[in-house]
Each structure stands twice: as C-alpha cells, then as structure tokens.
Design a protein around this motif. Structure first.
Motif, mmCIF file in Angstrom:
data_model
loop_
_atom_site.group_PDB
_atom_site.id
_atom_site.type_symbol
_atom_site.label_atom_id
_atom_site.label_comp_id
_atom_site.label_asym_id
_atom_site.label_seq_id
_atom_site.Cartn_x
_atom_site.Cartn_y
_atom_site.Cartn_z
ATOM 1 N N GLU A 515 0.826 -1.206 0.000
ATOM 2 C CA GLU A 515 0.000 0.000 0.000
ATOM 3 C C GLU A 515 0.862 1.259 0.000
ATOM 4 O O GLU A 515 0.454 2.290 -0.525
ATOM 5 C CB GLU A 515 -0.949 -0.015 1.200
ATOM 6 C CG GLU A 515 -2.060 -1.046 1.062
ATOM 7 C CD GLU A 515 -3.045 -1.017 2.208
ATOM 8 O OE1 GLU A 515 -2.747 -0.352 3.226
ATOM 9 O OE2 GLU A 515 -4.092 -1.671 2.101
ATOM 10 N N ASP A 516 2.063 1.189 0.591
ATOM 11 C CA ASP A 516 2.979 2.322 0.521
ATOM 12 C C ASP A 516 3.377 2.626 -0.928
ATOM 13 O O ASP A 516 3.766 3.755 -1.251
ATOM 14 C CB ASP A 516 4.242 2.050 1.345
ATOM 15 C CG ASP A 516 3.990 2.185 2.840
ATOM 16 O OD1 ASP A 516 2.945 2.753 3.210
ATOM 17 O OD2 ASP A 516 4.822 1.706 3.628
ATOM 18 N N LEU A 517 3.285 1.615 -1.792
ATOM 19 C CA LEU A 517 3.582 1.793 -3.209
ATOM 20 C C LEU A 517 2.345 2.199 -3.996
ATOM 21 O O LEU A 517 2.371 2.228 -5.224
ATOM 22 C CB LEU A 517 4.137 0.487 -3.799
ATOM 23 C CG LEU A 517 5.455 -0.032 -3.229
ATOM 24 C CD1 LEU A 517 5.780 -1.386 -3.813
ATOM 25 C CD2 LEU A 517 6.575 0.950 -3.510
ATOM 26 N N ASN A 518 1.257 2.486 -3.273
ATOM 27 C CA ASN A 518 -0.025 2.787 -3.910
ATOM 28 C C ASN A 518 -0.535 1.571 -4.678
ATOM 29 O O ASN A 518 -1.123 1.683 -5.754
ATOM 30 C CB ASN A 518 0.078 3.991 -4.858
ATOM 31 C CG ASN A 518 -1.275 4.653 -5.092
ATOM 32 O OD1 ASN A 518 -2.176 4.545 -4.281
ATOM 33 N ND2 ASN A 518 -1.407 5.322 -6.228
ATOM 34 N N GLY A 519 -0.300 0.382 -4.103
ATOM 35 C CA GLY A 519 -0.763 -0.860 -4.696
ATOM 36 C C GLY A 519 -1.754 -1.570 -3.787
ATOM 37 O O GLY A 519 -2.181 -1.023 -2.762
ATOM 38 N N GLU A 520 -2.117 -2.783 -4.158
ATOM 39 C CA GLU A 520 -3.099 -3.547 -3.408
ATOM 40 C C GLU A 520 -2.635 -4.990 -3.267
ATOM 41 O O GLU A 520 -1.867 -5.493 -4.098
ATOM 42 C CB GLU A 520 -4.453 -3.572 -4.115
ATOM 43 C CG GLU A 520 -5.032 -2.228 -4.481
ATOM 44 C CD GLU A 520 -6.231 -2.390 -5.381
ATOM 45 O OE1 GLU A 520 -7.218 -3.029 -4.944
ATOM 46 O OE2 GLU A 520 -6.196 -1.915 -6.523
ATOM 47 N N VAL A 521 -3.134 -5.652 -2.221
ATOM 48 C CA VAL A 521 -2.926 -7.085 -2.035
ATOM 49 C C VAL A 521 -4.290 -7.749 -1.920
ATOM 50 O O VAL A 521 -5.120 -7.312 -1.129
ATOM 51 C CB VAL A 521 -2.113 -7.397 -0.761
ATOM 52 C CG1 VAL A 521 -1.845 -8.897 -0.664
ATOM 53 C CG2 VAL A 521 -0.809 -6.641 -0.751
ATOM 54 N N GLU A 522 -4.517 -8.772 -2.723
ATOM 55 C CA GLU A 522 -5.764 -9.526 -2.658
ATOM 56 C C GLU A 522 -5.441 -10.979 -2.367
ATOM 57 O O GLU A 522 -4.406 -11.495 -2.801
ATOM 58 C CB GLU A 522 -6.527 -9.420 -3.984
ATOM 59 C CG GLU A 522 -6.868 -7.998 -4.388
ATOM 60 C CD GLU A 522 -7.271 -7.891 -5.849
ATOM 61 O OE1 GLU A 522 -7.489 -8.954 -6.468
ATOM 62 O OE2 GLU A 522 -7.346 -6.771 -6.365
ATOM 63 N N VAL A 523 -6.312 -11.646 -1.648
ATOM 64 C CA VAL A 523 -6.111 -13.055 -1.324
ATOM 65 C C VAL A 523 -7.368 -13.831 -1.667
ATOM 66 O O VAL A 523 -8.482 -13.390 -1.389
ATOM 67 C CB VAL A 523 -5.733 -13.240 0.167
ATOM 68 C CG1 VAL A 523 -6.779 -12.636 1.091
ATOM 69 C CG2 VAL A 523 -5.525 -14.715 0.491
ATOM 70 N N ARG A 536 -1.247 -5.936 -6.913
ATOM 71 C CA ARG A 536 -1.491 -4.976 -7.992
ATOM 72 C C ARG A 536 -0.588 -3.772 -7.749
ATOM 73 O O ARG A 536 -0.738 -3.077 -6.747
ATOM 74 C CB ARG A 536 -2.961 -4.551 -8.018
ATOM 75 C CG ARG A 536 -3.900 -5.675 -8.372
ATOM 76 C CD ARG A 536 -5.360 -5.231 -8.354
ATOM 77 N NE ARG A 536 -6.215 -6.309 -8.776
ATOM 78 C CZ ARG A 536 -6.514 -6.582 -10.039
ATOM 79 N NH1 ARG A 536 -6.036 -5.802 -10.991
ATOM 80 N NH2 ARG A 536 -7.286 -7.590 -10.353
ATOM 81 N N LEU A 537 0.319 -3.533 -8.683
ATOM 82 C CA LEU A 537 1.358 -2.531 -8.479
ATOM 83 C C LEU A 537 1.384 -1.523 -9.614
ATOM 84 O O LEU A 537 1.076 -1.859 -10.765
ATOM 85 C CB LEU A 537 2.733 -3.210 -8.385
ATOM 86 C CG LEU A 537 2.894 -4.246 -7.276
ATOM 87 C CD1 LEU A 537 4.067 -5.154 -7.585
ATOM 88 C CD2 LEU A 537 3.073 -3.566 -5.941
ATOM 89 N N PRO A 538 1.773 -0.280 -9.317
ATOM 90 C CA PRO A 538 1.951 0.698 -10.402
ATOM 91 C C PRO A 538 3.180 0.358 -11.225
ATOM 92 O O PRO A 538 4.141 -0.230 -10.712
ATOM 93 C CB PRO A 538 2.128 2.017 -9.644
ATOM 94 C CG PRO A 538 2.701 1.619 -8.315
ATOM 95 C CD PRO A 538 2.071 0.286 -7.992
ATOM 96 N N LEU A 539 3.156 0.702 -12.493
ATOM 97 C CA LEU A 539 4.322 0.466 -13.347
ATOM 98 C C LEU A 539 5.528 1.243 -12.860
ATOM 99 O O LEU A 539 6.663 0.793 -12.949
ATOM 100 C CB LEU A 539 4.010 0.874 -14.788
ATOM 101 C CG LEU A 539 3.255 -0.132 -15.653
ATOM 102 C CD1 LEU A 539 2.888 0.498 -16.983
ATOM 103 C CD2 LEU A 539 4.073 -1.380 -15.862
#
Length: 703
Positions: A515-523, A536-539
C-alpha cells in the motif's frame, strides 16, 4: 589478496562483470538441474560457466576461486559423462560452493584478502564424486567480519571524524521466546534513536525475514554514553542480557556465536544473505554498468521538465486565444509544440531506461524455495511465468521483501506435509506458481500454491483469541472477509512456531509495504485446494496518469488506474443506509464519500442524510479488486482535467496519512494532493479516522 603482477584495473573490472553474470547463471541453472537432470544442454551450460570462471580466475591469479571452480568442474564432468547421478546431496554441495564463490567475489570487490578457506569445500566436492559425504562447518559471521567490509569501515571512519564513539552492543534474548525476530527489530529501533546502526548480526534484512536467533550483535556509532543506551534495550520484552563494549579494530563480538545456526540453510547462507542485502557491494557492481544515483537525478530533472511542459502548454493556449493573428505568437506556438514533443519523447525514453524485467527479481526465488523445502522436509517446485514483464526499478526494489514473506508462508504453511498430501490424494510434489503480467496500466504479480488453503474458521478463532476482533463481529464476517484478517498485525494460525515463519509477523508488513507503493494485495483461497495472492502494483512510482478534481477550494489528483467512470448522480440515486450516504449506480449500491471531508477532517465517510447540495456534485467511481467488487463513489464539485502527474514525496515531517499517497506540483506552482485510493476505499467500507491534512498544512510546514 595476491593476484598476477600484470593485472590492470581494467582487467579486474572486466573479470568482475563476467563473474557476476556467470554466478547469476550458475545460481539459476543449478536449481534447474535438480529437476531437469536429463537436460544435456542445461548441463553443458553449467559446465561451461564453471570452466570459464576457472580459466578467468586462473589468468587473474585468483588461486582460491580457481581451485574451487576446478573441483566443481571435475564433479560436473562426471555428471556430464553419466558416472555421477544428480542427487539432492550433489545439488547441496554445488550450491554451497557457489555461495563460497560469491564470498570470494566480494573479497575481490572490497580489495581484502580472501576470508574463506576453500579447502574443506574442495574436499566435499571430491567426496561426493567418490560416493561419500563430508561435513563442512563454517562459523557464523560476526560484527568483526562485517567491519572489514569497505562500506562499514567507511562509516566507522566517518563516525570518528564526526566525534562519535563506536560500540558493540550484544543483546541476549530469553531462549523460550517465540518472538525473537520481533524483539531484535525492537532493539534495532531503540538503538537507532541513540545513534547510527552501522551493522548487525543478524542483519536487519535477516530479521525482517524472521531469520533471527536469540542473540543480537550491533555495531553502533553514537555520542551517547553506554549508561544511557542500556535501559531502553532492557525495557524490551524477553531481553535477559545486555553487554556494551567499546569498538576496537580487534573487536570480535562475544555474542556472535549465539546466532541460531538452524536459521541458515547452508554453512555459507549467512554470508550469501549479506551479499544480497549489502547495498555498498551492489552499488559497486552497478556503478560499473550505470550509476543508479545519476539515473535518479536525471529522472527527477525530467519530472521537472514535465511540470514545465504542462505550464507552457497552458500559457500557449491562453496566448493563442488572445492573439490569434500575432506572428510572434504563432512562432512561439511552433517552438513550444516542438519543445513539448521533445520533452514527451525524453520522458518516455527515461521511463524505458528505468524499466527492468521482473525476472531479475524472480530469478532469486528458486534457490529460496529449494532451501525452504529442504529445511521443512517437503518437495516443492517453483514455476515462474512472465519473467519478461517490465516494471520500474524502484518498484522491484520495494517488493522483494513482501514476496519473500509470501513465498516463505506458502512453503511453510500453505503446502501440506507429505503425509497430508498423500491422504488428500495430491501428488507428492507441491507446486508454487509465481507469475507477472501487465493489466490496465498496472503490473499484476500472483503467487499461488496448491496446498491446503486458509481455514476461515481458524482465522476467526485466532483473531478473537488475540483481541483483533470481538467474537460477535467475527461471527458476522463472511469467509472471504475472515480470511482478510490474516493481514492484521500479530495474527497467525500456525499450530507451532518454526524458524521459517509462524510468529504472526509478516503479513501485515506485506500489505503495508504494498500500500505504501499505492498498490493492493488480494487473497483468494479454497480450503483443500490452495491459496492465491495477487499484488497490484503501479508500473512506476515516478509518474502516472491522473484525474484532477476539485473538492471545496482544493484540487486533488486521482490515479486513473482506479477510476471506473465519472457520473453526475440523479437525485433519486442518492440515499442513506444506517445514517451513511450511498449511491445507486445501475442497481449497484456503493458508499458515497465527499473527498474534501474525507481528507481534511479525517472522516472516511460522510455521515448524515444526503441533502440537495449533493445533487449538484460529480461522482468519481473508484474501485479495487479484479472485478471492481470494492467500489466507492467519491463526490467532488468539479472534474478539471486529465494529465501526467509527477509524484513528489510529502516528506518525513508529515509522515504517512490515510487517504494521501503523496503530492504533485502543477505547471502554475499549485500544490495538489494525490489521493491514496485503496486506503480511502478501505476507510469508506470499514470506517476510521486520521488526523486532518490539507494543502494549507503542507504549505505551513514547508514554510
């Protein structure tokens, strides 16, 4: 270190470049050999790499490396001729020898004499070829050894110039403690308050990976007297002993022998881990190819040009509308158009330079999985897909530790024991699949295992037992929501603690890091079938496509990757549920959040009835999740524009704020806050509050 007399600096540079490539190739191919023993081309590639390294090190006069690679080559030649079978023991010895080669390479980089006796490893390689297995014992590395490394020595020298004193702090933990890694991390944090932590055994990297025993040795530079350091450390739970001694060149920390040897997968694993985490050595090798700091400076300068480009385009539109017939304005327009195009091309080229294939990171994990599988007595195969997927270098650096946590958990907890797999009718060999792909301007990294899945009932019970959630609230959770509780700090469903994992630290770090990378984790999990984690990560962290909106008198930027659509809601689509505003969009009911209130008041939801004023707002529908299953409508007064956003850090003085991922500066100098959409959605769905934050507060604190 004795080398041939006629070796020049250029010769050494060429050798190090070649050795780096060959060692990386050997690291990957030796792991493949264990599962592809019949692949003659693979075996030939490994043999050629060892042979080339032997010849190059021999010409350099590097006797230790030449001797070790010669013994490896002899053993590989027997495998190639079919007289030596590929066994787990053979792979173990080859990997141990490879770790030895890395240590010797590091000695050469640092310019120090070889610190590794290769004799026992050479004997073990020969013993394998003769059908016997020898045992090589190597002492754990201590702070004294680390201090010989150039980066550490330089920091010690700088501390001395600055008038600081260096001390070796040895901390002993209760042997019965199940939280050794956590306690070591707490001690490091406490010491960092008093001065600069120069080195530690185990390293911070090892501690974060939960590979810590019950003794910690730290080399610290400080102006504080030892009497002021000790009380804070002793206040940490499970600490039973603290020894602080002045550092001297002859110091060999007395606590080094207490490092838990079981946490190492091979006698040289500690040295190999230091190699992977030692930024000074990496910088030395990278600077041979390209100086990373120069690359970052260039990217920052290009970012400033992108901001100026936007401002020039705005000014040009104004002048062109006001002085349509002016020849000088037309000439300026042509020049500005060329300038804008050149900056766009420069920015695009700079982004390509920063992009690296994610395979550079993935290539490190087959060895990790093999070592974990061997230590847990399991048979696990790692399958990697999408290694060519490109992502920003800075993102790759920041996702390594989260992926290590996930892989360790997959092997230790996700994959069942051999007996359990047979009882469930599964093949003996488990599969862990790691893949990457581009999707909608983001990078998706998935880690999937075919293990036993996550037991939602066990997660609920653990969460209630540890006070994460009440029993009543736990009963109301769906199984999918209950599984999300694994990201709560300190929660673990492991029946017993192991050296690999199970202490309840790690999963919360994974989510916060992403989340610090402005991304998400899904399980996603299916009991008895396996678990899949999706990152899910930004390029890139440098720029992104953004939607500028106005809420109140403030302009905000929303990442377009999260935006589903923008609508002007009809009055009948707005209502309240449980005193919380919602919007009905084509039969889908979602929370309605007024952006300005959520950010400046820290209230993640707009409570109370929806009044007539809301009917004049625009709604930006943002979503997380593969199918947009977590959607929230963000109410704003105006949709301004779409443009490329250059990310600027808020700085340490503001810290991490929920709802805000950073800031940017528009061409006219206006400060714009970048909305952290995942945390905003989480707050809207779960409730919560944070301290107020606004552009005005940034400007006041900057002043």
């Amino acid at each position: 270190m004795a080398l041939a007399d006629d070796i020049t600096a250029d010769d050494l540079k060429v050798f190090l470049q070649e050795a780096e490539s060959l060692l990386e190739l050997l690291d990957e191919d030796i792991i493949r050999l264990e599962h592809e023993a019949g692949d003659e081309e693979l075996l030939q590639e490994i043999f050629r790499a060892a042979h080339t390294l032997k010849g190059s090190s021999g010409m350099l006069g590097f006797a230790e490396m030449a001797s070790l690679t010669h013994a490896m080559e002899d053993l590989l030649d027997r495998v190639r001729k079919g007289t030596q079978p590929v066994t787990p023991e053979l792979i173990d010895v080859l990997l141990m020898s490879l770790d030895g080669l890395k240590v010797l390479r590091d000695n050469l980089v640092s310019g120090q004499d070889a610190t590794l006796d290769v004799g026992p490893m050479v004997e073990q390689l020969r013993a394998i070829a003769q059908g016997t297995v020898a045992t090589v014992a190597a002492p754990a590395p201590g702070v004294g050894e680390l201090a010989a490394e150039p980066a550490v020595a330089a920091r010690l020298q700088a501390a001395e110039v600055a008038g600081q004193s260096a001390y070796v702090v040895t901390v002993t933990l209760d042997p019965q403690s199940d939280w050794a890694a956590v306690r070591c991390f707490q001690v490091l944090n406490d010491l960092s308050v008093h001065g600069e932590v120069i080195a530690s055994v185990p390293s911070q990297h090892e501690i974060e990976e939960e590979r810590a025993g019950h003794t910690l040795s730290v080399l610290i530079a400080t102006t504080v007297e030892p009497e002021a350091i000790s009380p804070g450390i002793r206040a940490v739970a499970d600490v039973i002993g603290v020894v602080i001694e002045p550092w001297t060149d002859e110091s060999e920390s007395g606590g080094d022998a207490g490092v838990d040897q079981q946490s190492m997968s091979s006698p040289l694993a500690g040295a190999a881990t230091r190699e992977s985490g030692d930024t000074a050595k990496l910088d030395t090798l990278q600077s041979i190819r390209i100086d990373v700091e120069v690359l970052d400076q260039l990217m920052n300068m290009v970012g400033e040009l992108v901001i100026d480009r936007t401002r020039i385009a705005q000014i040009l539109r104004t002048l062109s509308g006001r002085y349509k017939e002016d020849a000088q304005v037309r000439s300026l327009s042509e020049t500005a158009t060329h300038f804008v195009r050149a900056i766009d091309e420069l920015h695009e080229g700079m982004m390509r330079v920063r992009m690296l294939p994610v395979g550079l990171l993935f290539s490190k994990f087959p060895r990790l999985v093999r070592d974990l599988a061997r230590s847990t007595g399991k048979d696990v195969r790692l399958v990697v897909d999408g290694e060519g997927t490109e992502i920003d270098r800075s993102v790759i650096e920041k996702i390594k530790d989260p992926l290590v946590h996930l892989i360790r958990n997959a092997v230790d907890h996700g994959v069942e024991s051999l007996e359990a797999r047979r009882a469930a009718g599964k093949p003996d060999q488990a599969t862990v699949r790691l893949s990457a792909q581009h999707e909608s301007g983001q990078v998706l990294i998935t880690l999937e295992d075919d293990g036993g899945g996550i037991d939602a009932r066990a997660v609920r019970e653990s969460a209630v037992r540890k006070g994460v959630i009440t029993a009543e609230a736990a009963e109301r959770l769906s199984d999918a929501d209950a599984v999300e509780l694994i990201f709560a700090p300190g929660l673990s469903t492991a029946k017993q603690t192991t050296e690999v994992s199970g202490r309840g630290v790690g999963m919360d770090i994974v989510r916060s890091s992403i989340e610090d990378l402005n991304g998400e984790v899904e399980v996603e999990t299916v009991p008895g079938s396996g678990t899949r984690f999706t990152l899910r990560l930004p390029l890139t962290l440098a720029t992104f496509g953004g939607l500028l909106v106005r809420s109140g008198t403030t302009t905000y930027a929303l990442p377009l990757s999260y935006v589903q659509e923008t609508v002007r809601p009809a009055p009948e689509s707005l209502s309240t549920v449980l005193m919380r505003p919602v919007m009905n969009l084509r039969g889908s009911v979602m929370p309605l959040v007024r952006l300005g209130d959520a950010i400046t008041k820290g209230d993640q939801e707009l409570s109370g009835a929806v009044g007539d004023a809301e009917t004049s707002l625009f709604a930006v529908v943002v979503r997380t999740g593969d199918q947009g299953e977590r959607s929230v409508a963000i109410a704003v007064e105006e949709l301004i524009d779409q443009q490329e956003i250059v990310v600027k850090s808020l700085g340490a003085y503001l810290g991490k704020r929920r709802g805000i991922a950073g800031a940017t500066i528009l061409g006219d100098g206006q400060v714009v806050l970048i909305v952290d959409v995942p945390s905003l959605i989480k707050g809207a769905l779960q409730g919560g509050s944070e301290p107020a934050l606004s552009v005005a507060s940034i400007e006041r604190k900057s002043a």
